[in-house]
Design a protein around this motif. Structure first.
Motif, PDB file in Angstrom:
ATOM      1  N   PHE A   1      -4.060   4.113   4.505  1.00 36.40           N
ATOM      2  CA  PHE A   1      -3.793   2.886   5.162  1.00 36.40           C
ATOM      3  C   PHE A   1      -4.480   1.903   4.172  1.00 36.40           C
ATOM      4  N   THR A   2      -5.512   2.207   3.515  1.00 35.28           N
ATOM      5  CA  THR A   2      -5.927   1.164   2.516  1.00 35.28           C
ATOM      6  C   THR A   2      -5.968   1.466   1.067  1.00 35.28           C
ATOM      7  N   MET A   3      -5.415   2.489   0.643  1.00 30.72           N
ATOM      8  CA  MET A   3      -5.402   2.706  -0.549  1.00 30.72           C
ATOM      9  C   MET A   3      -4.971   1.811  -1.583  1.00 30.72           C
ATOM     10  N   LEU A   4      -3.942   1.011  -1.092  1.00 31.33           N
ATOM     11  CA  LEU A   4      -3.358  -0.392  -1.814  1.00 31.33           C
ATOM     12  C   LEU A   4      -3.637  -1.448  -1.239  1.00 31.33           C
ATOM     13  N   HIS A   5      -4.540  -1.669  -0.493  1.00 26.33           N
ATOM     14  CA  HIS A   5      -4.833  -2.994   0.177  1.00 26.33           C
ATOM     15  C   HIS A   5      -5.624  -3.902  -0.834  1.00 26.33           C
TER      16      HIS A   5
ATOM     17  N   ALA B   1     -12.263  -1.826  -4.255  1.00 25.72           N
ATOM     18  CA  ALA B   1     -11.534  -0.638  -4.780  1.00 25.72           C
ATOM     19  C   ALA B   1     -12.420   0.667  -4.371  1.00 25.72           C
ATOM     20  N   ALA B   2     -13.654   0.500  -4.317  1.00 24.65           N
ATOM     21  CA  ALA B   2     -14.654   1.590  -3.883  1.00 24.65           C
ATOM     22  C   ALA B   2     -14.653   2.079  -2.314  1.00 24.65           C
ATOM     23  N   GLN B   3     -14.044   1.112  -1.484  1.00 23.51           N
ATOM     24  CA  GLN B   3     -13.931   1.221  -0.091  1.00 23.51           C
ATOM     25  C   GLN B   3     -12.457   1.712   0.214  1.00 23.51           C
ATOM     26  N   ARG B   4     -11.560   1.529  -0.590  1.00 18.63           N
ATOM     27  CA  ARG B   4     -10.184   1.801  -0.211  1.00 18.63           C
ATOM     28  C   ARG B   4     -10.118   3.364   0.242  1.00 18.63           C
ATOM     29  N   GLY B   5      -9.560   3.552   1.309  1.00 17.59           N
ATOM     30  CA  GLY B   5      -9.068   4.940   1.597  1.00 17.59           C
ATOM     31  C   GLY B   5     -10.244   5.796   2.622  1.00 17.59           C
ATOM     32  N   THR B   6     -11.426   4.636   2.989  1.00 18.43           N
ATOM     33  CA  THR B   6     -12.506   5.289   3.728  1.00 18.43           C
ATOM     34  C   THR B   6     -12.172   4.979   5.053  1.00 18.43           C
ATOM     35  N   VAL B   7     -12.787   5.474   5.982  1.00 18.70           N
ATOM     36  CA  VAL B   7     -13.310   4.958   7.412  1.00 18.70           C
ATOM     37  C   VAL B   7     -13.745   3.373   7.238  1.00 18.70           C
TER      38      VAL B   7
ATOM     39  N   HIS C   1     -13.295  -3.847   7.319  1.00 21.62           N
ATOM     40  CA  HIS C   1     -13.158  -4.906   6.506  1.00 21.62           C
ATOM     41  C   HIS C   1     -12.550  -6.246   7.398  1.00 21.62           C
ATOM     42  N   PRO C   2     -12.896  -7.275   7.110  1.00 17.31           N
ATOM     43  CA  PRO C   2     -12.439  -8.486   7.969  1.00 17.31           C
ATOM     44  C   PRO C   2     -10.862  -8.543   7.830  1.00 17.31           C
ATOM     45  N   ALA C   3     -10.369  -8.211   6.704  1.00 20.01           N
ATOM     46  CA  ALA C   3      -9.015  -8.307   6.459  1.00 20.01           C
ATOM     47  C   ALA C   3      -8.400  -7.558   7.227  1.00 20.01           C
ATOM     48  N   VAL C   4      -8.943  -6.104   7.550  1.00 21.47           N
ATOM     49  CA  VAL C   4      -8.152  -5.030   8.253  1.00 21.47           C
ATOM     50  C   VAL C   4      -8.428  -5.439   9.840  1.00 21.47           C
TER      51      VAL C   4
ATOM     52  N   THR D   1       3.873   7.466  -1.527  1.00 24.74           N
ATOM     53  CA  THR D   1       4.983   7.845  -0.373  1.00 24.74           C
ATOM     54  C   THR D   1       4.350   7.363   0.865  1.00 24.74           C
ATOM     55  N   THR D   2       2.985   8.066   0.897  1.00 23.80           N
ATOM     56  CA  THR D   2       2.200   7.562   2.437  1.00 23.80           C
ATOM     57  C   THR D   2       1.177   6.498   2.354  1.00 23.80           C
ATOM     58  N   TRP D   3       1.023   6.159   0.896  1.00 26.74           N
ATOM     59  CA  TRP D   3      -0.061   4.885   1.012  1.00 26.74           C
ATOM     60  C   TRP D   3       0.946   3.698   1.368  1.00 26.74           C
ATOM     61  N   LEU D   4       0.379   2.769   2.232  1.00 26.77           N
ATOM     62  CA  LEU D   4       0.848   1.499   2.651  1.00 26.77           C
ATOM     63  C   LEU D   4       1.137   0.495   1.723  1.00 26.77           C
ATOM     64  N   ASP D   5       2.201  -0.275   1.624  1.00 24.26           N
ATOM     65  CA  ASP D   5       2.294  -1.165   0.476  1.00 24.26           C
ATOM     66  C   ASP D   5       1.999  -2.440   1.275  1.00 24.26           C
TER      67      ASP D   5
END
Length: 582
Positions: A130-134, A139-145, A150-153, A496-500
């Motif tokens: 969901f957030t690997m490419l957000h 960067a350290a928080q991407r891909g985690t619960v 995060h306010p943007a999410v 493939t599964t990381w959202l763009d």
């Protein structure tokens, strides 16, 4: 934990001896445990929070004292599971390979704002992808619960009208043994080992990270449902690794009369819910996530397994145990109402109060917009699927696409699966999924093809948001996520599964936001109670007769509060708070 030490206990009724293994770095200190009925127990003075431990079980084969075993009740692990062939090799010591459980004291009581749980929009999230490419998430928080808070999410969730997030598995899992040689990793998490321990890759901050995220979402008016897997464990078939239950008490796994493992899950083993202690482990796990993290409910993968003993029973003990539990009885319970075993398809058979993934909705809606489904079937699905759930109340979770299968954008661009990257010669995944390509398979630069696909996606989304009761949208489908035709992307922990997020279709996202706003403005549309004052009309304003449904392409549903018009030729579904016509 108690003052001055910790009491450790574990179930292993057939073992000849049990050892608690305490670790100081890589140094292992074994402490003999004392039998206590079907279990073993020992109090160790001087042990404090943060201590790392495992167990070893001794006895006749299949017990293997060389295997370090994870506590089935562990709530935190020091690292993620990683597959290694030695985990399945009898006599090979695995202390260096297996995560250690960590002693943790319970967190203080929760104080969360209340949440109204009327029917709404469930948003299914692959937490890592969901957030690997957000770009807005650190960067350290991407891909985690934690990234979900995060306010943007949260702003995105609110924009598209999300009522509840459904998190795909975040408890500790292990890769299937065929994936590492292919250079692949499990991207979905549906291969768990212990039911309460969060996976450090997704929740590096442990239980506190989960509870803080749940609280942030709750403040935003959004509930949290955990997708949990209790139908099998990652110890797989007889050739699989020995990690926890298999080494302690493999009576947890259902067996046929000849002793072979029953495989109603298609994953090598099936937990045996006819055993009270298996059900107790499940109930303990749910209570843990409610009491310690404040989650609002649970979605159960292949939920039919939980009501087997060995056959499915609508009055299975697990249902009564959930309903009687003061912490669980008011939680949202969502079933994936099927498994791969005999009589495994049980849509509509779960108890009152349960919600069920409605795959008949998915299939009928897709067929209609593909052009080979009838208006009558679509009308039934739009109205709440009374043929499945009865005439008074719908319990269905309606969806057109989920994590399993084509993404929404892909189902109108691919008539065939393209799963070659999974390393199984394109044999995995559903080979007959209801999908279509609008004349060109895969990517196209033909404006006419692209326009037809865009119209189809919008029609599917409009249908979903015009449906009575609870609906579900998979993360990214609101802005055109694609898996490039892979309809079984469980092994694709990559783009493939990381959202763009950068390249997303913002115009489509805005359409979804508008659909959500219209739906939210109509409480009667979201109410799961079925209505008997709903009537269908032909384009000329006359009531629909039975003979009118065959070949109908343009109909209107009228209720006192709103009207829905479906026009297949125009690729349009329109909801109005005032009548379209009378």
């Amino acid at each position: 934990m108690e003052a001055g030490g910790v009491t450790f206990a574990v179930r292993a009724p057939a073992a000849a001896a049990l050892w608690l293994c305490l670790f100081d770095g890589e140094v292992e200190n074994r402490v003999a445990m004392v039998r206590d009925g079907d279990g073993w127990r020992v109090h160790v003075a001087g042990v404090d929070e943060g201590a790392r431990y495992g167990f070893r079980a001794e006895g006749d084969a299949p017990f293997d004292v060389a295997k370090l075993l994870v506590d089935p009740h562990a709530t935190e692990l020091d690292r993620a599971f990683a597959y290694d062939p030695r985990l399945a090799e009898y006599g090979a010591d695995t202390a260096a390979l297996v995560p250690k459980a960590i002693v943790r004291a319970p967190l203080p009581p929760l104080d969360l704002p209340p949440l109204t749980r009327a029917g709404g929009l469930i948003y299914e999230i692959n937490v890592r992808g969901f957030t690997m490419l957000h770009p807005d998430v650190p960067a350290a928080q991407r891909g985690t619960v934690a990234a979900l808070a995060h306010p943007a999410v949260i702003a995105h969730l609110r924009k598209i009208g999300v009522d509840t997030v459904e998190l795909m598995p975040i408890t500790a899992w292990i890769d299937e043994r065929h994936l590492p040689p292919l250079g692949l990793r499990n991207a979905w998490g549906y291969n768990p080992v212990v039911p309460m321990a969060l996976d450090p890759r997704l929740v590096p901050g442990g239980l506190r990270e989960l509870r803080e995220t749940v609280a942030a979402l709750r403040v935003a008016g959004i509930g949290t449902v955990l997708d949990l897997v209790f139908n099998h464990t990652g110890e797989s078939d007889l050739l699989g690794p020995t990690l926890s239950l298999r080494g302690l008490d493999d009576s947890a796994y259902a067996r046929a009369a000849d002793g072979t493992l029953i495989n109603d899950t298609g994953t090598g083993n099936t937990l045996d819910f006819s055993r009270a202690w298996v059900r107790a482990l499940v109930c303990d796990s749910l209570r843990h996530f409610v009491a310690q993290a404040g989650v609002d409910g649970f979605r159960f993968d292949l939920a039919t397994v939980m009501a087997r003993g060995p056959g499915f029973a609508a009055d299975a003990p697990i249902f009564a145990e959930f309903a009687a539990d003061p912490l669980l009885r008011d939680r949202v319970m969502i079933a994936e109402p099927w498994d791969t075993g005999p009589g495994g398809y049980q849509l509509g058979a779960f108890p009152d109060g349960w919600w069920e993934w409605n795959d008949r909705y998915r299939d009928d809606v897709r067929r209609f917009w593909r052009g080979d489904g009838g208006m009558g079937a679509l009308a039934t699905r739009l109205s709440g699927s009374s043929d499945v759930f009865g005439a008074e109340r719908t319990r269905g979770v309606s969806f057109v696409a989920a994590h399993d299968g084509f993404s929404l954008a892909d189902l109108v661009a691919h008539a065939e699966r393209h799963n070659h990257a999974n390393g199984e010669d394109n044999r995995d995944g559903h080979g007959g999924e209801i999908a279509w390509n609008n004349g060109v398979e895969g990517a196209s630069d033909d404006p006419a093809v692209l326009a037809r696909r865009a119209a189809d996606v919008r029609a599917l989304l409009a249908t979903l948001f015009a449906t009575r009761g609870t609906i579900m949208l998979t993360a990214g489908d609101e802005f055109g996520r694609t898996q490039r035709g892979n309809n079984n992307a469980y092994a694709q922990d990559n783009a493939t599964t990381w959202l763009d997020w950068v390249g997303r279709d913002v115009a489509l996202e805005d359409v979804v936001a508008e659909l959500a706003a219209r739906r939210r403005a109509l409480p009667a549309l979201r109410d799961p109670a079925l209505r008997h004052d709903a009537h269908w009309y032909r384009p000329d304003g006359a009531p629909m007769r039975d003979s009118d449904w065959d070949g109908a392409d343009d109909v209107e549903l009228r209720l006192p509060e709103f009207t829905v018009r479906v026009d297949r030729a125009a690729r349009r579904v329109e909801v109005r708070a005032v009548p379209l016509s009378r």
